[in-house]
Design a protein around this motif. Structure first.
Motif, PDB file in Angstrom:
ATOM      1  N   GLY A 190     -20.693  24.293  -8.353  1.00 36.29           N
ATOM      2  CA  GLY A 190     -21.347  23.813  -9.202  1.00 36.29           C
ATOM      3  C   GLY A 190     -20.915  22.327  -9.655  1.00 36.29           C
ATOM      4  O   GLY A 190     -20.363  21.729  -9.046  1.00 36.29           O
ATOM      5  N   ARG A 191     -21.174  22.013 -10.787  1.00 34.46           N
ATOM      6  CA  ARG A 191     -20.732  20.771 -11.457  1.00 34.46           C
ATOM      7  C   ARG A 191     -19.343  20.934 -11.531  1.00 34.46           C
ATOM      8  O   ARG A 191     -18.795  21.814 -12.337  1.00 34.46           O
ATOM      9  CB  ARG A 191     -21.495  20.129 -12.668  1.00 34.46           C
ATOM     10  N   PRO A 192     -18.527  19.817 -11.177  1.00 30.54           N
ATOM     11  CA  PRO A 192     -16.821  20.122 -11.635  1.00 30.54           C
ATOM     12  C   PRO A 192     -16.696  20.017 -12.661  1.00 30.54           C
ATOM     13  O   PRO A 192     -17.577  19.477 -13.577  1.00 30.54           O
ATOM     14  CB  PRO A 192     -16.304  18.671 -10.647  1.00 30.54           C
ATOM     15  N   LEU A 193     -15.722  20.492 -13.254  1.00 28.60           N
ATOM     16  CA  LEU A 193     -15.098  20.670 -14.933  1.00 28.60           C
ATOM     17  C   LEU A 193     -14.463  19.073 -14.887  1.00 28.60           C
ATOM     18  O   LEU A 193     -13.484  18.639 -14.284  1.00 28.60           O
ATOM     19  CB  LEU A 193     -14.225  21.598 -15.016  1.00 28.60           C
ATOM     20  N   LEU A 194     -14.906  18.258 -15.790  1.00 29.18           N
ATOM     21  CA  LEU A 194     -14.163  17.198 -16.084  1.00 29.18           C
ATOM     22  C   LEU A 194     -13.168  17.212 -17.130  1.00 29.18           C
ATOM     23  O   LEU A 194     -13.460  18.128 -18.027  1.00 29.18           O
ATOM     24  CB  LEU A 194     -15.229  16.082 -16.348  1.00 29.18           C
ATOM     25  N   SER A 195     -12.119  16.428 -17.109  1.00 21.13           N
ATOM     26  CA  SER A 195     -11.510  16.461 -18.280  1.00 21.13           C
ATOM     27  C   SER A 195     -10.945  15.087 -18.844  1.00 21.13           C
ATOM     28  O   SER A 195     -11.018  14.118 -18.101  1.00 21.13           O
ATOM     29  CB  SER A 195     -10.074  17.203 -18.164  1.00 21.13           C
ATOM     30  N   ARG A 196     -10.552  14.863 -20.076  1.00 20.20           N
ATOM     31  CA  ARG A 196     -10.228  13.675 -20.652  1.00 20.20           C
ATOM     32  C   ARG A 196      -8.837  14.184 -21.591  1.00 20.20           C
ATOM     33  O   ARG A 196      -9.019  15.119 -22.317  1.00 20.20           O
ATOM     34  CB  ARG A 196     -11.133  13.084 -21.606  1.00 20.20           C
ATOM     35  N   THR A 197      -7.967  13.355 -21.378  1.00 20.53           N
ATOM     36  CA  THR A 197      -6.592  13.737 -22.183  1.00 20.53           C
ATOM     37  C   THR A 197      -6.370  12.959 -23.529  1.00 20.53           C
ATOM     38  O   THR A 197      -6.747  11.342 -22.928  1.00 20.53           O
ATOM     39  CB  THR A 197      -5.231  13.632 -21.189  1.00 20.53           C
ATOM     40  N   ILE A 198      -6.119  13.289 -24.523  1.00 14.24           N
ATOM     41  CA  ILE A 198      -5.745  12.041 -25.667  1.00 14.24           C
ATOM     42  C   ILE A 198      -4.205  12.659 -26.161  1.00 14.24           C
ATOM     43  O   ILE A 198      -4.143  13.948 -26.406  1.00 14.24           O
ATOM     44  CB  ILE A 198      -6.668  12.483 -26.916  1.00 14.24           C
ATOM     45  N   GLY A 199      -3.388  11.809 -25.993  1.00 12.00           N
ATOM     46  CA  GLY A 199      -2.132  12.149 -26.507  1.00 12.00           C
ATOM     47  C   GLY A 199      -1.964  11.487 -27.779  1.00 12.00           C
ATOM     48  O   GLY A 199      -2.419  10.714 -28.100  1.00 12.00           O
ATOM     49  N   CYS A 200      -0.970  12.211 -28.716  1.00 13.98           N
ATOM     50  CA  CYS A 200      -0.759  11.886 -29.822  1.00 13.98           C
ATOM     51  C   CYS A 200       0.755  12.029 -30.254  1.00 13.98           C
ATOM     52  O   CYS A 200       1.314  13.298 -29.921  1.00 13.98           O
ATOM     53  CB  CYS A 200      -1.589  12.394 -30.852  1.00 13.98           C
ATOM     54  N   TRP A 201       1.658  11.395 -30.745  1.00 13.15           N
ATOM     55  CA  TRP A 201       3.050  11.716 -31.400  1.00 13.15           C
ATOM     56  C   TRP A 201       2.545  12.710 -32.662  1.00 13.15           C
ATOM     57  O   TRP A 201       2.936  12.114 -33.839  1.00 13.15           O
ATOM     58  CB  TRP A 201       3.565  10.509 -31.488  1.00 13.15           C
ATOM     59  N   VAL A 202       2.260  13.714 -32.550  1.00 15.57           N
ATOM     60  CA  VAL A 202       1.928  14.684 -33.685  1.00 15.57           C
ATOM     61  C   VAL A 202       2.433  15.979 -33.116  1.00 15.57           C
ATOM     62  O   VAL A 202       2.237  16.285 -31.868  1.00 15.57           O
ATOM     63  CB  VAL A 202       0.521  14.430 -34.203  1.00 15.57           C
ATOM     64  N   ALA A 203       2.988  16.787 -34.193  1.00 14.85           N
ATOM     65  CA  ALA A 203       2.965  18.117 -33.897  1.00 14.85           C
ATOM     66  C   ALA A 203       1.578  18.916 -34.050  1.00 14.85           C
ATOM     67  O   ALA A 203       0.795  18.685 -34.811  1.00 14.85           O
ATOM     68  CB  ALA A 203       3.916  18.938 -34.884  1.00 14.85           C
ATOM     69  N   GLU A 204       1.247  19.959 -32.912  1.00 11.66           N
ATOM     70  CA  GLU A 204       0.105  20.618 -33.026  1.00 11.66           C
ATOM     71  C   GLU A 204      -0.306  21.240 -34.438  1.00 11.66           C
ATOM     72  O   GLU A 204      -1.456  21.297 -34.558  1.00 11.66           O
ATOM     73  CB  GLU A 204      -0.028  21.196 -31.644  1.00 11.66           C
ATOM     74  N   SER A 205       0.801  21.760 -34.774  1.00  5.16           N
ATOM     75  CA  SER A 205       0.766  22.508 -36.098  1.00  5.16           C
ATOM     76  C   SER A 205       0.189  21.509 -37.192  1.00  5.16           C
ATOM     77  O   SER A 205      -0.428  22.101 -38.219  1.00  5.16           O
ATOM     78  CB  SER A 205       1.857  23.155 -36.549  1.00  5.16           C
ATOM     79  N   GLU A 206       0.469  20.405 -37.247  1.00  4.39           N
ATOM     80  CA  GLU A 206      -0.166  19.402 -38.196  1.00  4.39           C
ATOM     81  C   GLU A 206      -1.667  19.296 -38.482  1.00  4.39           C
ATOM     82  O   GLU A 206      -2.015  18.918 -39.234  1.00  4.39           O
ATOM     83  CB  GLU A 206       0.545  18.242 -38.034  1.00  4.39           C
ATOM     84  N   ILE A 207      -2.208  19.289 -36.879  1.00  5.82           N
ATOM     85  CA  ILE A 207      -3.547  19.097 -36.808  1.00  5.82           C
ATOM     86  C   ILE A 207      -4.486  20.236 -36.372  1.00  5.82           C
ATOM     87  O   ILE A 207      -5.642  20.027 -35.932  1.00  5.82           O
ATOM     88  CB  ILE A 207      -3.651  17.887 -35.958  1.00  5.82           C
ATOM     89  N   ALA A 208      -3.998  21.502 -36.382  1.00  3.38           N
ATOM     90  CA  ALA A 208      -4.589  22.805 -35.796  1.00  3.38           C
ATOM     91  C   ALA A 208      -5.958  22.915 -36.245  1.00  3.38           C
ATOM     92  O   ALA A 208      -6.805  23.252 -35.482  1.00  3.38           O
ATOM     93  CB  ALA A 208      -3.670  23.779 -35.802  1.00  3.38           C
ATOM     94  N   GLU A 209      -6.260  22.762 -37.560  1.00  2.00           N
ATOM     95  CA  GLU A 209      -7.478  22.927 -38.120  1.00  2.00           C
ATOM     96  C   GLU A 209      -8.433  22.185 -37.958  1.00  2.00           C
ATOM     97  O   GLU A 209      -9.582  22.247 -37.416  1.00  2.00           O
ATOM     98  CB  GLU A 209      -7.387  23.160 -39.753  1.00  2.00           C
ATOM     99  N   MET A 210      -8.160  20.814 -37.916  1.00  6.11           N
ATOM    100  CA  MET A 210      -8.990  19.624 -37.410  1.00  6.11           C
ATOM    101  C   MET A 210      -9.300  19.803 -35.948  1.00  6.11           C
ATOM    102  O   MET A 210     -10.552  19.761 -35.797  1.00  6.11           O
ATOM    103  CB  MET A 210      -8.163  18.276 -37.788  1.00  6.11           C
TER     104      MET A 210
END
Lengths: 252, 252
Positions: free
Chosen positions: A171-191
């Motif tokens: 089928g259509r290939p799964l595309l991906s985009r990566t956004i990096g950030c100097w942040v702990a994942e726990s800080e922005i989990a809800e967002m």
């Protein structure tokens, strides 16, 4: 939104050497990346020992559940190479000598001491209609029904995948985009959860790391739709900016 | 020959990042090598996506089949971390906040912005008697019944394994000896099978390679008995000598 068929695959890795920890597996990511380019999603991997019944059960579970099954390992000439027998048993057919594989082996070993009984083992395949084996690199790669059987040595697997490129329906290939950030994942989990929810057709994975003494996270957005992917990535960068963080495109 | 109990383990790797090919797995060999030192055999690995029902089915299959089950991945604070919920569902129990894990997280995050609702997610565990979580490294590692749950980041997994060393009941460790030889495995396949057959309690794996333009093979002999292992290794070296080949102890 139209619902497109999603093509799926499983991998069965047959090898005591992986389970003993002696060998670090390199085939999962290699096959996974290749499958994605064919528009096929890898949905499950199982690593099982060189024990016939375990291989049979694994092959039957995965071949019925996914569109394609790739097996690696256990197709050489030695006594511990029992993959072909197990696949035949799973399919309920006999093991036969494949004439083209036999001819390939014969010419390969002509100047290498001849085709012994042990070497001829590598021409054994489950009985039934099967396309000719692809390329010879030690042991031939074969296809039976939806099962692709190949060697466990990573560069041999690479050659076999190369030979199969563009030949499998996907089928259509799964595309991906990566956004990096100097942040702990726990800080922005809800967002993060909210951004994913707001963008149908996109999944966001969160991959924390520790580097240069600091905590950071790469967020990988996946979708089959380029436009949806771009919108979701922009939204994530905006949300990060709103809390005073920089989202780095292509990851950190 | 006395029959000793063999202790077994399975690994469930929960992670779209492995199935997408983005991340090269490093935990299988790390856990496998560690298990072997504890006298526990890794018998099966499954990699499944971040989909609750798939994790539930995988956990139920492996926890009932093996003495121990190790899960890696999906225990962080974000929306894609659903391992705890899936394990609770597999065990048929609720998810509760573990008081000690919560206290650990509270002190860890005291100077890092406080214990938010997202961070408290990492203290969630399946209800039921459970020993205190081992060490804190981002997310606590926990044990429930025979299931050990830990993070997917390899150095975090390493720390958690270290903390568990010597605490799990096991049997005799599987020992191994490697004999390398500049020989194609297909040349000596029959001899190899015969040597294995003549040495009860020993398994011989055959791992071909291509290096310096030449074909070679490492033969890995495995046994729980040091004496049987030594006898089998000597026999293999003698057989290689008999056909004019040198068997290199510890492999090539």
């Amino acid at each position: 939104m139209t619902h497109e068929r999603i093509w799926t695959a499983g991998i069965a890795i047959i090898g005591d050497e992986i389970l003993s920890g002696r060998t670090q597996d390199k085939n999962i990511s290699q096959i996974a990346l290749w499958l994605n380019l064919q528009g096929i999603r890898l949905r499950e991997v199982r690593v099982v020992p060189d024990v016939e019944q375990e291989i049979v059960d694994c092959v039957n579970a995965l071949r019925t559940r996914y569109d394609y099954l790739f097996t690696t390992g256990g197709i050489g000439p030695t006594h511990d190479d029992i993959t072909v027998d197990a696949i035949a048993k799973a399919l309920g057919v006999d093991v036969v000598i494949h004439p083209e594989a036999s001819a390939l082996l014969n010419s390969y070993y002509e100047k290498r001491g001849g085709l012994t009984e042990a070497r001829l083992r590598m021409a054994r395949v489950p009985a039934g209609p099967a396309p000719p084996p692809t390329r010879l690199a030690g042991a031939p790669a074969t296809r039976h029904a939806n099962i692709f059987t190949r060697g466990g040595v990573p560069h041999i697997t690479a050659g076999m995948l190369d030979a199969l490129t563009g030949t499998l329906e996907g089928g259509r290939p799964l595309l991906s985009r990566t956004i990096g950030c100097w942040v702990a994942e726990s800080e922005i989990a809800e967002m993060l959860g909210a951004v994913e929810k707001a963008h149908e057709g996109c999944q966001i994975g969160s991959y924390p790391f520790f580097r240069e003494g600091k905590v950071g996270t790469n967020f990988v957005i996946r979708s089959t739709d380029e436009a949806q992917l771009a919108t979701c990535a922009s939204a994530l960068v905006s949300e990060l900016t709103a809390i005073g963080r920089e989202g780095v495109v292509n990851g950190i």
